[in-house]
Design an enzyme around this catalytic site. Sequence first.
Site, PDB file in Angstrom:
ATOM      1  N   TRP A 356       0.827  -1.511   0.308  1.00 53.82           N
ATOM      2  CA  TRP A 356       0.064  -0.030   0.081  1.00 53.82           C
ATOM      3  C   TRP A 356       0.998   1.392  -0.194  1.00 53.82           C
ATOM      4  CZ3 TRP A 356      -1.903   1.955   4.946  1.00 53.82           C
ATOM      5  CH2 TRP A 356      -0.947   1.982   5.769  1.00 53.82           C
ATOM      6  N   ASP A 357       2.307   1.148   0.083  1.00 52.90           N
ATOM      7  CA  ASP A 357       3.117   2.198  -0.683  1.00 52.90           C
ATOM      8  C   ASP A 357       2.508   3.854  -1.080  1.00 52.90           C
ATOM      9  OD1 ASP A 357       3.974  -0.351   1.050  1.00 52.90           O
ATOM     10  OD2 ASP A 357       5.507   1.498   2.164  1.00 52.90           O
ATOM     11  N   GLU A 495      -0.396  -4.106  11.991  1.00 50.98           N
ATOM     12  CA  GLU A 495       0.426  -5.364  11.467  1.00 50.98           C
ATOM     13  C   GLU A 495       0.493  -6.237  13.118  1.00 50.98           C
ATOM     14  OE1 GLU A 495       3.766  -4.800   9.030  1.00 50.98           O
ATOM     15  OE2 GLU A 495       2.159  -3.977   7.625  1.00 50.98           O
ATOM     16  N   LYS A 616       2.999  -0.997  16.122  1.00 47.00           N
ATOM     17  CA  LYS A 616       4.262  -1.720  15.366  1.00 47.00           C
ATOM     18  C   LYS A 616       4.329  -0.207  14.534  1.00 47.00           C
ATOM     19  CE  LYS A 616       6.446  -3.446  11.222  1.00 47.00           C
ATOM     20  NZ  LYS A 616       5.833  -4.097  10.268  1.00 47.00           N
ATOM     21  N   GLN A 617       2.942   0.584  14.273  1.00 48.55           N
ATOM     22  CA  GLN A 617       2.967   1.556  13.687  1.00 48.55           C
ATOM     23  C   GLN A 617       1.391   1.985  13.940  1.00 48.55           C
ATOM     24  OE1 GLN A 617       2.976   1.469   9.527  1.00 48.55           O
ATOM     25  NE2 GLN A 617       2.790  -1.200   9.727  1.00 48.55           N
TER      26      GLN A 617
END
Length: 802
Positions: A356-357, A495, A616-617
């Site tokens: 998805w970057d 994630e 994680k983010q």
Amino acid sequence: MNDWVLQYNQYEPDHERLREALCTLGNGYFACRGAAAEAKCDEHHYPATYLAGGYNRLTTRIAGHAIENESLVRLPNWLLLELRPEGGEWLSARCADVYHQHLAMDSGLLVREMHFRVGDGVLRYQERRFVHIDEPHLAAQEVTLTAENWSGQVEVVAAIEGRVRNEGVLRYRGLANKHLTYLEQVADAEGGLFLQVRTTDSRLEVAQAVRLILSIDGKAVPGKATAHTENGYARLSFSAHLKSSQTLHIEKITALYSSRDRAIYTPALEARKAVRRCPGFDASFATHQRLWRQLWKHFDIGLEFAPGNSGNDAQCILRLHLFHTIQTASLNSMDLDVGVPARGLHGEAYRGHIFWDELFVFPILNLRLPELTRSLLRYRYRRLPEARANARAAGFRGAMYPWQSGSNGREESQRLHLNPRSGRWGPDHSHLQHHVGIAIAYNIWQYYQVTRDLEFLSFYGAEMFLEIARFWASIAQWNPARERFEIRGVMGPDEYHEAYPGADRQGINNNAYTNIMAAWILASAPELLSRLPTERCAEIHETLKLGKDELTHWDNVSRKLFVPFHGDGIISQFEGYEQLKSFDWEGYRKKYGNIQRLDRILKAEGDTPNRYQASKQADVLMLFYLLSREELEELFTRLGVHFDANMLRRNIDYYLHRTSHGSTLSRVVHGWVLAREDRPRSWHLFNEALQSDISDVQGGTTPEGIHLGAMAGTVDMVQRCYTGLVTREDVLWLNPTLPREVASIRLSLRYRGHYLDLKISRDGVEIHSGPSRAAPISVGVEGRMEAIRPDERHYFPVQMRR
């Protein structure tokens, strides 16, 4: 380091693989890591060339399972060029007395300079290299060797090394990695090399041809070369006599073609023809340099720092990030069926897959080269049939795009993952990250907002968007007890959380980001349809069998999706998040130091992040990254949920303290959402994000390939976040909030046919619209809106909070 040059002044073997990734040269068609000409694959060096879209599949047996992986294939190394002076050793950085390397980003040129002491004399070595940004199949290398107080024979060996495997990622080395078979290898004593290979499964053929030119002070080196070939290898050896003050000059012109190319007869014929026609290093470099100059005119972003603030190389690193973004997705990409690999064309991490970057990359392209965004979105459109098949196989309607995509759009996510801390293989459930479809739909809508490209929306974008909406309406299930729709069994952007503690079933329920963005897609579908020409809208309704009842259902789901909350207005990352255990952040930092990859640490201990309030983010905070406060307020109102400005601050504080920043994207998102709440912290996170790759903050990941999303994300923080740039409701809005350290930002944009030069300072916004035939546009600054016509200048004073 100056603002346009990435420079290294000593050879450091342990950092070479990092430098090779950061000094990669490419043109959107192929890329070559910045390895030394003489370098061969070892623990310090990894020369590699990659072709955009050049994938192959291999099967490996792991833990009793047959696992098939699709990988971006490492192609033959065309760079090999070795020199040895009479009575000395082969010249390399390891034995150099002086070493300099620099990447000139303004011209896409990599330069290495070394001095060697040989007896009482000195040999001065220089290598220059570029991958042609305007001629997608060409690259060139030039090496000069100047003798000072030395005379003797110099042995020269030039080769193409095709006996290569995918060995760039340590944790993949237990997997099958021999992707190439060898079709033909030629070494012509007149100065030519040729190698043709084929991938083992996808049957992709790649041909590389090389033309060598050797001269001393402008005169051709006499004699013929000694030719040698083996299966997958072609080499030419020369001998030249060099006198004191003379310079040996070597040019190596390379062409690369593949069977995926258009308008060719065979890759072999075209590669040989291209190197014959190439005018030579200098003439070819001139055209390469010209296009880079033109590209930088549109892409460059200039930072002026406030007195007393140096910027700590921020300007140079920002240009490095732009440089690698342009190299990965360039003008050449527009004629290719390729996506945006998360790690660029710079290494083998993530096997070259598309995630998805692009969500973080497209904003840069939309506002400068929207034709490229259009092409890259068509990569997704061509894989719409596969996304539909993925949805049907899972029991849903519409289109379910894969978390990892490669050649044909099937799900390429691993089902087993190696934890490098423990050395154990374990299940990988990342394919449950269906939110990739949200990113694709969002990208389609943002592209249209910037370009008003109704043709794309009518014939490609609308169909994708509506099929993604159909998927979310299909996966949402009615809960009569709650009187709400729910989305169960997914993974969010975080994630870390793959399942509930002790649960047999994978996935978590009602991820807030997923549910709210699904509501946004379903709510936006009618507006998208209203933009289409009446006849085309009717055709899409008929083609997709999209009736009034289904649209009514979408509207109902968009108003009744469940959004979990806990505490004082805290949006729960997912249902039950607040019931998880608190995590001992301080204790683990003391024990392990760097805990960015907390998931690997916990699993190596026999534990799991599923048990903890640890991310994680950014997950919930992605909402504040993608949508403006006004858009969120409208969306929450639609969902019947109270929203106020204080919720933003509370949620930022809550999740910042529960995030390990295990993804390079994390600091970009957190820095963005803090920009209006806490500018000092935002600027701090921005600078940490800038260091992600250049300093390899994750300890070994950047040598495997740069993090393109994070690179583009830092650029977008300057471009849109700190300028407050939003494209919404047919208006280009600017609401600047510059950090104290920044005095002004200069950038050039394209918006609906207008070329705009902007200077955003602490006191005002200057806009100059260049000459064009475009219709007037509406630009708003801090609530004040004006119509801007071609070839006009406007100034908007601003009242920026100090």
